[in-house]
Design a protein around this motif. Structure first.
Motif, short mmCIF file in Angstrom:
data_model
loop_
_atom_site.label_atom_id
_atom_site.label_comp_id
_atom_site.label_asym_id
_atom_site.label_seq_id
_atom_site.Cartn_x
_atom_site.Cartn_y
_atom_site.Cartn_z
N SER A 6 -7.19 2.52 -6.63
CA SER A 6 -6.36 1.39 -6.28
C SER A 6 -6.61 0.80 -4.85
O SER A 6 -6.55 -0.41 -4.47
N ARG A 7 -7.13 1.70 -4.01
CA ARG A 7 -7.42 1.16 -2.61
C ARG A 7 -8.34 0.56 -2.36
O ARG A 7 -8.32 -0.52 -1.65
N LEU A 10 -7.62 -3.44 -2.42
CA LEU A 10 -6.79 -4.06 -1.27
C LEU A 10 -7.82 -4.85 -0.79
O LEU A 10 -7.15 -5.90 -0.03
N ASP A 13 -7.41 -9.18 -0.92
CA ASP A 13 -6.63 -9.63 -0.28
C ASP A 13 -7.32 -10.53 0.79
O ASP A 13 -6.91 -11.95 0.62
N TYR A 79 -3.36 -9.83 -3.75
CA TYR A 79 -3.74 -8.74 -4.83
C TYR A 79 -2.40 -8.32 -5.72
O TYR A 79 -2.60 -8.25 -6.77
N ARG A 80 -1.36 -8.17 -4.74
CA ARG A 80 -0.44 -7.50 -5.42
C ARG A 80 0.36 -8.46 -6.61
O ARG A 80 0.75 -7.93 -7.46
N GLN A 84 -2.72 -6.64 -9.23
CA GLN A 84 -2.44 -5.21 -9.25
C GLN A 84 -1.85 -4.70 -10.37
O GLN A 84 -2.19 -3.51 -10.92
N HIS A 85 -1.13 -5.56 -11.03
CA HIS A 85 -0.31 -4.92 -12.34
C HIS A 85 -1.26 -4.77 -13.51
O HIS A 85 -1.36 -3.76 -14.07
N ARG A 88 -3.01 -1.15 -12.27
CA ARG A 88 -2.26 -0.28 -12.55
C ARG A 88 -1.90 0.39 -13.99
O ARG A 88 -1.73 1.59 -14.56
#
Length: 213
Positions: A6-7, A10, A13, A79-80, A84-85, A88
């Motif tokens: 996941s990192r 990031l 962005d 990104y979030r 991101q979803h 995840r």
């Protein structure tokens, strides 16, 4: 493993921010060049749009244009919110409490299982995100279209632009006004010279002298 995967995302962005910055630059260029609103030295892109909002007439006379610019300025991609979803959702298969090994599983076997699971997870992430490649640009396009509709096609937009240009006319047409001022000053000097000559002529005529101009 989940944290390390996941990192890596990031860093998206920065790329997403560049996409939005490109939209801000393009719209600001249209306003500065075609719209002749190049009012701020060296201000481009988002900086220009922010300064332009500050120069708009106050009150309701430019409310639609102000709202459209604020809508444009506040737009962000990250990104979030966009990706991101999805990542995840795939990473759930790596949740520690869902992975178990038989008691007699040795370190070599565990390593092999985890490497296979990691490869499978990365493939699933790639598959999940393959359909999102164009979403950032589609989102930017939608925002730009919304902006264009509001500043060009909404009710009263044309009247608002007339009010805006009226308020900014000295800056928008500075060269034209400078030339007009120069011509006006030349004309006024000519008028003053003619009036002076006429006054001299009247004085000489009153004294019974013949005046030649």
């Amino acid at each position: 493993m989940r944290t390390r995967i996941s990192r890596q995302f990031l860093e998206l962005d920065g790329a997403l921010r560049d996409v939005v910055d490109g939209m801000h630059r393009d719209i600001a260029e249209v306003l500065t060049v075609a719209g002749r609103l190049d009012l701020f030295d060296a201000a481009r892109g988002l900086d220009f749009l922010v300064l332009l909002v500050e120069r708009l007439p106050q009150g309701s006379s430019a409310s639609e244009v102000r709202y459209a610019l604020a809508f444009l300025i506040d737009f962000r991609l990250n990104y979030r919110g966009l990706i991101q979803h999805r990542v995840r959702r795939v990473l759930d298969k790596l949740a520690p409490d869902t992975i178990s090994f038989p008691a007699d599983t040795g370190p070599t076997e565990i390593r092999y299982i985890l490497e296979e699971l990691l490869s499978e997870t990365l493939f699933d992430i790639e598959t999940e995100l393959s359909g999102t490649l164009y979403e950032p640009h589609e989102a930017v396009f939608a925002v730009a279209e919304e902006f264009r509709d509001r500043v060009l096609r909404s009710q009263g937009a044309q009247d608002e632009w007339r009010t805006i240009y009226e308020a900014l006319r000295d800056d928008v047409w500075s060269d034209e006004f400078a030339a007009l001022t120069e011509k006006t000053e030349t004309f006024n000097r000519w008028i003053r010279a003619v009036e002076k000559i006429a006054a001299v002529a009247r004085t000489d005529a009153g004294a019974g002298q013949e005046t030649v101009i």
